[in-house]
Motif scaffolding. Structure first.
Motif, short mmCIF file in Angstrom:
data_model
loop_
_atom_site.label_atom_id
_atom_site.label_comp_id
_atom_site.label_asym_id
_atom_site.label_seq_id
_atom_site.Cartn_x
_atom_site.Cartn_y
_atom_site.Cartn_z
N ASN A 48 0.82 -1.21 0.00
CA ASN A 48 0.00 0.00 0.00
C ASN A 48 0.85 1.26 0.00
O ASN A 48 0.59 2.20 -0.75
CB ASN A 48 -0.96 0.00 1.19
N LEU A 49 1.88 1.29 0.84
CA LEU A 49 2.75 2.46 0.89
C LEU A 49 3.50 2.67 -0.42
O LEU A 49 3.58 3.79 -0.94
CB LEU A 49 3.74 2.35 2.05
N GLY A 107 -6.12 2.42 1.59
CA GLY A 107 -4.71 2.09 1.74
C GLY A 107 -4.12 2.53 3.07
O GLY A 107 -3.50 1.72 3.78
N LEU A 108 -4.30 3.80 3.43
CA LEU A 108 -3.70 4.28 4.68
C LEU A 108 -4.46 3.79 5.90
O LEU A 108 -3.87 3.64 6.99
CB LEU A 108 -3.58 5.80 4.66
N PRO A 118 11.90 15.25 1.67
CA PRO A 118 12.90 16.03 0.94
C PRO A 118 12.77 15.88 -0.57
O PRO A 118 13.30 16.69 -1.33
CB PRO A 118 14.24 15.50 1.45
N LEU A 119 12.03 14.85 -1.03
CA LEU A 119 11.81 14.70 -2.47
C LEU A 119 10.70 15.62 -2.97
O LEU A 119 10.43 15.69 -4.16
CB LEU A 119 11.44 13.25 -2.81
N GLY A 120 10.03 16.30 -2.03
CA GLY A 120 9.00 17.25 -2.42
C GLY A 120 7.59 16.80 -2.13
O GLY A 120 6.65 17.59 -2.21
N GLY A 121 7.39 15.53 -1.80
CA GLY A 121 6.06 15.00 -1.54
C GLY A 121 5.86 14.61 -0.09
O GLY A 121 6.11 15.40 0.82
N LEU A 122 5.44 13.37 0.11
CA LEU A 122 5.13 12.87 1.44
C LEU A 122 6.20 11.91 1.93
O LEU A 122 6.73 11.12 1.15
CB LEU A 122 3.78 12.12 1.39
N ARG A 123 6.50 11.99 3.22
CA ARG A 123 7.34 10.99 3.88
C ARG A 123 6.46 10.24 4.88
O ARG A 123 5.79 10.86 5.71
CB ARG A 123 8.51 11.63 4.62
N VAL A 124 6.45 8.91 4.76
CA VAL A 124 5.75 8.06 5.72
C VAL A 124 6.82 7.28 6.48
O VAL A 124 7.64 6.60 5.87
CB VAL A 124 4.79 7.08 5.02
N THR A 125 6.79 7.40 7.80
CA THR A 125 7.75 6.68 8.64
C THR A 125 6.99 5.74 9.56
O THR A 125 6.03 6.14 10.22
CB THR A 125 8.59 7.66 9.47
#
Length: 198
Positions: A94-95, A157-158, A178-185
């Motif tokens: 999903n991610l 999905g989320l 940092p790529l300009g979009g979303l970071r999911v951790t």
């Protein structure tokens, strides 16, 4: 009933696409149901998170290739966790799928598996539109879609990601990438329950 071979071909393609969407929705609903309280609880097993992520991300490669998106995976060292392989694979798919779908074609998606201060961590970065801070809690709601998108999706999905994470004693954090979009951790505390109903 199509009047020509071209119309028959187009109708067959539309039918196949509809069947694919329906199958995906059923798969997502079943996965979500397994995260519900009281669902059957498969036993946890010792897993290498790096290996699991490598295998799950492979399912996203055809979509990435079709969009000209480069998927970079940094998962070289083994990272041991206790978990349900099927549920965690669904989480990773999903991610990765979201990251590729919502990134601009020809951009880059990065996934990294690591140990951060002794905590197993999965981080996914994309070059998509991101999610404004005020909506970051809402996107975990079932069937919630931000309406950006020409991209097909179920809005589950989320919700699945959070449900699986909670069953594994893991926290999910959304942030700017940092790529300009979303970071999911995703951080595994190591406090997963002895059985994991997902």
């Amino acid at each position: 009933r199509a009047g020509s071979e071209a119309e028959r071909t187009a109708a067959a393609q539309a039918l196949a696409a509809g069947i694919d969407r329906a199958a995906r929705l059923v798969e997502q609903l079943l996965t979500l149901a397994r995260t519900e309280p009281g669902a059957a609880a498969p036993p946890l097993q010792r897993l290498d998170l790096s290996e699991l992520v490598r295998e799950a991300v492979a399912d996203t490669v055809p979509l990435a290739l079709a969009r000209g998106t480069k998927v970079e995976l940094h998962a070289d060292a083994p990272v041991a966790i206790d978990g349900d392989r099927a549920a965690l694979s669904a989480l990773v798919r999903n991610l990765a799928d979201n990251a590729v779908r919502y990134s601009l074609p020809g951009s880059r998606v990065e996934l990294q598996v690591s140990q951060v201060d002794g905590v197993a961590t999965l981080q996914v970065d994309d070059a998509g539109p991101g999610i404004p801070a005020g909506e970051r809690e809402r996107v975990f709601d079932r069937f919630y879609r931000r309406g950006l998108a020409d991209e097909p999706g179920t809005g589950l999905g989320l919700a699945i990601v959070r449900g699986v994470a909670q069953r594994h004693g893991a926290a999910v954090v959304l942030d700017d990438s940092p790529l300009g979009g979303l970071r999911v951790t995703l951080r595994f505390s190591g406090d997963a329950p002895s059985s994991c109903p997902v």
